[in-house]
Design an enzyme around this catalytic site. Sequence first.
Site: not given
Ligand code: PEP
Length: 257
Positions: A13-15, A99, A101, A171, A177, A217, A238-239
């Site tokens: 998930n590049w956001k 999500h 966010e 999640e 994040g 994470s 994500g990251g």
């Molecule tokens: C996400 O955006 O769904 C996510 C899990 O982010 P991260 O891996 O950065 O915590």
Amino acid sequence: MNKNVRKAVIAGNWKMNKTRPEAKALLEELKPMVADIKNVEVVACVPFTNLETALAVTEGTNIKIGAENCHFEKSGAFTGEISADMLAEMGVEYVVLGHSERRQYFAETDETVNKRTIAALAAGLKPIVCVGELLWERECNITEEVIARQIKLDFFGISADDLKKCIIAYEPVWAIGTGKTATADQAEEVCAFIRATLAKLYSAEVAEAVTIQYGGSMNAANAAELVSKTNVDGGLIGGASLKAADFTTIINAAENG
Ligand code: PEP
């Protein structure tokens, strides 16, 4: 995960990251690194502006492309929104919905997540529906109540056949994040609870068929332990999906686990 009934899905998930040249460079780097992956579905969910580039760069490869949201109406006066049909017409296969966010910053509710999921399925997209508890809810010991409510509402009115086309991403909001990962046991506990909830709402056979990811994470160092758990069928990343080497390590962990 139970490899006899499910295939792991590792989705990035590049956001709100990457310009088109940057997206092209990342996917070009990733392509050869994951070319031999057989047992994992590799997905990159990218900003709307990168979809066309991402589809072109990954054409004929084993990398599937997803969007990060879609609207629930087919068309109309919804300035700034993108419909599921618009995504499907481009060749997009997956879409992230609900999500945290989106729920936190854009006031999305279980009702709109449910409507978006129905719209995505009707367009032939595979929804990746995110659920998860806040830190406060975990501390108050109501994680299961929160998750059960989200599952019931987000999938309300969705048939068993359509549910099997969905991926559920567990999640925990406190882990997204933040660098704070749920332990593998915590992830397994909630993913197993999601499966048990689906078994009650649908059937054991349907629940066994649904892919349930962990997200929060997840990284190159902790992925192997997380995906080794029976009910963790991959991850929403994500990251760590923004670096080809880290994302590949996570994909390899799922391939070899
Ligand atoms: C996400 O955006 O769904 C996510 C899990 O982010 P991260 O891996 O950065 O915590």
